[in-house]
Design a protein around this motif. Sequence first.
Motif, PDB file in Angstrom:
ATOM      1  N   TYR A 191       0.863   0.250 -25.779  1.00 20.32           N
ATOM      2  CA  TYR A 191      -0.558   0.602 -25.875  1.00 20.32           C
ATOM      3  C   TYR A 191      -1.467  -0.625 -25.978  1.00 20.32           C
ATOM      4  O   TYR A 191      -2.574  -0.560 -26.502  1.00 20.32           O
ATOM      5  CB  TYR A 191      -0.815   1.548 -27.053  1.00 20.32           C
ATOM      6  N   VAL A 192      -0.971  -1.747 -25.487  1.00 16.73           N
ATOM      7  CA  VAL A 192      -1.757  -2.984 -25.463  1.00 16.73           C
ATOM      8  C   VAL A 192      -1.973  -3.428 -24.016  1.00 16.73           C
ATOM      9  O   VAL A 192      -3.084  -3.766 -23.608  1.00 16.73           O
ATOM     10  CB  VAL A 192      -1.059  -4.103 -26.270  1.00 16.73           C
ATOM     11  N   ASP A 193      -0.896  -3.423 -23.258  1.00 19.06           N
ATOM     12  CA  ASP A 193      -0.955  -3.869 -21.875  1.00 19.06           C
ATOM     13  C   ASP A 193      -1.252  -2.692 -20.935  1.00 19.06           C
ATOM     14  O   ASP A 193      -0.951  -1.538 -21.251  1.00 19.06           O
ATOM     15  CB  ASP A 193       0.370  -4.521 -21.465  1.00 19.06           C
ATOM     16  N   LEU A 194      -1.808  -3.036 -19.791  1.00 21.21           N
ATOM     17  CA  LEU A 194      -2.055  -2.048 -18.744  1.00 21.21           C
ATOM     18  C   LEU A 194      -1.024  -2.221 -17.631  1.00 21.21           C
ATOM     19  O   LEU A 194      -0.676  -3.350 -17.261  1.00 21.21           O
ATOM     20  CB  LEU A 194      -3.457  -2.204 -18.163  1.00 21.21           C
ATOM     21  N   ILE A 195      -0.545  -1.135 -17.101  1.00 23.44           N
ATOM     22  CA  ILE A 195       0.321  -1.170 -15.927  1.00 23.44           C
ATOM     23  C   ILE A 195      -0.305  -0.298 -14.846  1.00 23.44           C
ATOM     24  O   ILE A 195      -1.091   0.611 -15.136  1.00 23.44           O
ATOM     25  CB  ILE A 195       1.753  -0.700 -16.246  1.00 23.44           C
ATOM     26  N   THR A 196       0.043  -0.589 -13.617  1.00 20.11           N
ATOM     27  CA  THR A 196      -0.548   0.138 -12.489  1.00 20.11           C
ATOM     28  C   THR A 196       0.424   1.178 -11.952  1.00 20.11           C
ATOM     29  O   THR A 196       1.565   0.859 -11.620  1.00 20.11           O
ATOM     30  CB  THR A 196      -0.941  -0.836 -11.359  1.00 20.11           C
ATOM     31  N   GLU A 197      -0.035   2.413 -11.902  1.00 17.28           N
ATOM     32  CA  GLU A 197       0.722   3.497 -11.296  1.00 17.28           C
ATOM     33  C   GLU A 197       0.097   3.820  -9.937  1.00 17.28           C
ATOM     34  O   GLU A 197      -0.934   3.258  -9.550  1.00 17.28           O
ATOM     35  CB  GLU A 197       0.703   4.741 -12.190  1.00 17.28           C
ATOM     36  N   GLN A 198       0.724   4.725  -9.210  1.00 18.56           N
ATOM     37  CA  GLN A 198       0.263   5.059  -7.875  1.00 18.56           C
ATOM     38  C   GLN A 198       0.225   6.567  -7.696  1.00 18.56           C
ATOM     39  O   GLN A 198       1.198   7.259  -7.990  1.00 18.56           O
ATOM     40  CB  GLN A 198       1.213   4.435  -6.846  1.00 18.56           C
ATOM     41  N   ALA A 199      -0.911   7.074  -7.222  1.00 15.12           N
ATOM     42  CA  ALA A 199      -1.050   8.501  -6.931  1.00 15.12           C
ATOM     43  C   ALA A 199      -1.014   8.708  -5.425  1.00 15.12           C
ATOM     44  O   ALA A 199      -1.719   8.019  -4.682  1.00 15.12           O
ATOM     45  CB  ALA A 199      -2.356   9.029  -7.506  1.00 15.12           C
ATOM     46  N   ASP A 200      -0.165   9.628  -4.974  1.00 15.45           N
ATOM     47  CA  ASP A 200      -0.095  10.002  -3.570  1.00 15.45           C
ATOM     48  C   ASP A 200      -0.827  11.332  -3.400  1.00 15.45           C
ATOM     49  O   ASP A 200      -0.361  12.368  -3.867  1.00 15.45           O
ATOM     50  CB  ASP A 200       1.356  10.142  -3.112  1.00 15.45           C
ATOM     51  N   ILE A 201      -1.967  11.286  -2.721  1.00 14.56           N
ATOM     52  CA  ILE A 201      -2.848  12.447  -2.646  1.00 14.56           C
ATOM     53  C   ILE A 201      -2.947  12.927  -1.206  1.00 14.56           C
ATOM     54  O   ILE A 201      -3.577  12.279  -0.365  1.00 14.56           O
ATOM     55  CB  ILE A 201      -4.255  12.093  -3.172  1.00 14.56           C
ATOM     56  N   PRO A 202      -2.317  14.063  -0.874  1.00 16.94           N
ATOM     57  CA  PRO A 202      -2.435  14.592   0.490  1.00 16.94           C
ATOM     58  C   PRO A 202      -3.737  15.372   0.655  1.00 16.94           C
ATOM     59  O   PRO A 202      -4.277  15.917  -0.307  1.00 16.94           O
ATOM     60  CB  PRO A 202      -1.222  15.519   0.603  1.00 16.94           C
ATOM     61  N   LEU A 203      -4.208  15.422   1.885  1.00 15.92           N
ATOM     62  CA  LEU A 203      -5.357  16.256   2.203  1.00 15.92           C
ATOM     63  C   LEU A 203      -4.913  17.712   2.159  1.00 15.92           C
ATOM     64  O   LEU A 203      -3.950  18.098   2.820  1.00 15.92           O
ATOM     65  CB  LEU A 203      -5.899  15.907   3.586  1.00 15.92           C
ATOM     66  N   SER A 204      -5.617  18.521   1.377  1.00 17.73           N
ATOM     67  CA  SER A 204      -5.221  19.911   1.188  1.00 17.73           C
ATOM     68  C   SER A 204      -5.555  20.759   2.409  1.00 17.73           C
ATOM     69  O   SER A 204      -6.604  20.582   3.047  1.00 17.73           O
ATOM     70  CB  SER A 204      -5.929  20.482  -0.044  1.00 17.73           C
ATOM     71  N   ARG A 205      -4.687  21.709   2.726  1.00 18.87           N
ATOM     72  CA  ARG A 205      -4.938  22.614   3.852  1.00 18.87           C
ATOM     73  C   ARG A 205      -6.135  23.515   3.584  1.00 18.87           C
ATOM     74  O   ARG A 205      -6.780  23.975   4.514  1.00 18.87           O
ATOM     75  CB  ARG A 205      -3.708  23.477   4.124  1.00 18.87           C
ATOM     76  N   GLY A 206      -6.415  23.777   2.316  1.00 20.38           N
ATOM     77  CA  GLY A 206      -7.532  24.657   1.988  1.00 20.38           C
ATOM     78  C   GLY A 206      -8.829  23.920   1.751  1.00 20.38           C
ATOM     79  O   GLY A 206      -9.727  24.439   1.073  1.00 20.38           O
ATOM     80  N   ALA A 207      -8.952  22.722   2.316  1.00 25.15           N
ATOM     81  CA  ALA A 207     -10.144  21.909   2.074  1.00 25.15           C
ATOM     82  C   ALA A 207     -11.406  22.595   2.581  1.00 25.15           C
ATOM     83  O   ALA A 207     -11.416  23.219   3.641  1.00 25.15           O
ATOM     84  CB  ALA A 207      -9.988  20.547   2.749  1.00 25.15           C
ATOM     85  N   GLU A 208     -12.466  22.484   1.791  1.00 25.49           N
ATOM     86  CA  GLU A 208     -13.783  22.924   2.245  1.00 25.49           C
ATOM     87  C   GLU A 208     -14.345  21.854   3.167  1.00 25.49           C
ATOM     88  O   GLU A 208     -14.048  20.665   3.008  1.00 25.49           O
ATOM     89  CB  GLU A 208     -14.710  23.139   1.054  1.00 25.49           C
ATOM     90  N   MET A 209     -15.172  22.266   4.104  1.00 26.88           N
ATOM     91  CA  MET A 209     -15.653  21.278   5.067  1.00 26.88           C
ATOM     92  C   MET A 209     -17.119  21.460   5.395  1.00 26.88           C
ATOM     93  O   MET A 209     -17.675  22.557   5.317  1.00 26.88           O
ATOM     94  CB  MET A 209     -14.808  21.321   6.340  1.00 26.88           C
ATOM     95  N   LYS A 210     -17.733  20.334   5.747  1.00 31.47           N
ATOM     96  CA  LYS A 210     -19.088  20.297   6.290  1.00 31.47           C
ATOM     97  C   LYS A 210     -19.064  19.327   7.459  1.00 31.47           C
ATOM     98  O   LYS A 210     -18.206  18.455   7.533  1.00 31.47           O
ATOM     99  CB  LYS A 210     -20.096  19.828   5.230  1.00 31.47           C
ATOM    100  N   GLY A 211     -19.997  19.481   8.359  1.00 30.79           N
ATOM    101  CA  GLY A 211     -20.050  18.559   9.477  1.00 30.79           C
ATOM    102  C   GLY A 211     -21.399  18.574  10.146  1.00 30.79           C
ATOM    103  O   GLY A 211     -22.183  19.511   9.968  1.00 30.79           O
ATOM    104  N   LYS A 212     -21.672  17.537  10.875  1.00 29.65           N
ATOM    105  CA  LYS A 212     -22.896  17.506  11.678  1.00 29.65           C
ATOM    106  C   LYS A 212     -22.632  16.697  12.932  1.00 29.65           C
ATOM    107  O   LYS A 212     -21.831  15.754  12.949  1.00 29.65           O
ATOM    108  CB  LYS A 212     -24.061  16.922  10.877  1.00 29.65           C
ATOM    109  N   CYS A 213     -23.298  17.086  13.983  1.00 25.57           N
ATOM    110  CA  CYS A 213     -23.110  16.446  15.278  1.00 25.57           C
ATOM    111  C   CYS A 213     -24.438  15.886  15.781  1.00 25.57           C
ATOM    112  O   CYS A 213     -25.499  16.465  15.539  1.00 25.57           O
ATOM    113  CB  CYS A 213     -22.569  17.441  16.297  1.00 25.57           C
ATOM    114  N   GLY A 214     -24.354  14.786  16.460  1.00 22.91           N
ATOM    115  CA  GLY A 214     -25.539  14.189  17.068  1.00 22.91           C
ATOM    116  C   GLY A 214     -25.155  13.548  18.386  1.00 22.91           C
ATOM    117  O   GLY A 214     -23.978  13.498  18.760  1.00 22.91           O
TER     118      GLY A 214
END
Length: 272
Positions: free
Chosen positions: A69-92
């Motif tokens: 609880y003194v030193d910091l260590i680095t962990e790694q999160a693997d985050i996939p894009l969810s199939r149920g993602a909400e989306m917005k978009g715009k075209c120009g």
Amino acid sequence: MAGGRLPGLLFILHAAARLAAEQEVENLSGLSPNPEKDIFVVRENRTTCLMAEFAAKFIVPYDVWASNYVDLITEQADIPLSRGAEMKGKCGTNESELELSWLDQAYTLKLSFLKEGHNTSRGPEASWKLSRIQFTYDTSERTYFKDAVSPGKHTASSHRLSALVTPAGRSYECQAQQTISLVSSDHQKSVQLLLSEVRLQPFDIPADFVFSEEHKCPVDQREQLEETLPLILGLILGLVIVITLGIYHVHHKLTASQVQIPRDRSQYKHMG
């Protein structure tokens, strides 16, 4: 006074309703046989203006306390894009955008595309590219982050990005995995975006849900060449063998049909 405000309010509501009616966004990821691949479509004025298919995963480093609880260590999160993602978009005409969020907006991915013209030795040409990536993530979210120090929201962004460059009027395709580095607001940590099985077109779509001719990434082009080169060499070698055997057969027939002149002059009297 209230009567004067009512028409203005009705106009705003009508305009908002019309805008909502003219733009549609669809997450069609359920149609993909690959559970890691997502499909997104943006339509404006009943016409498809942006289509994207890809598998995406983020590799995000974050700090946790060591056992002392003194030193910091680095962990790694693997985050996939969810199939149920909400989306917005715009075209120009020259700028388009796709925004995806998932897990109650704990994660948001925004992709910006730019189409631009430039002069070449062949004359003026146009192309489009992925010009900016912005990924917002919350280290207090417990699905992928465990006991992060100082949990909260951070944003990882690209810097002067020019990726997926494609001639205008064509779609981009790349089955191989690509890695794009982003810089996070969390102590400038490097966040990696892994993209694969990409088919994307943010401009000039010829028909609803139809991609234009694909422009393959260099890795796919090289792999395709490596796959077809042995076949081509085999065909060439087979053709050389056939030609050689044919020439030998013709030469043998011509030689066999010629009259053999005896070397012994005494045999000349028996000829004719």
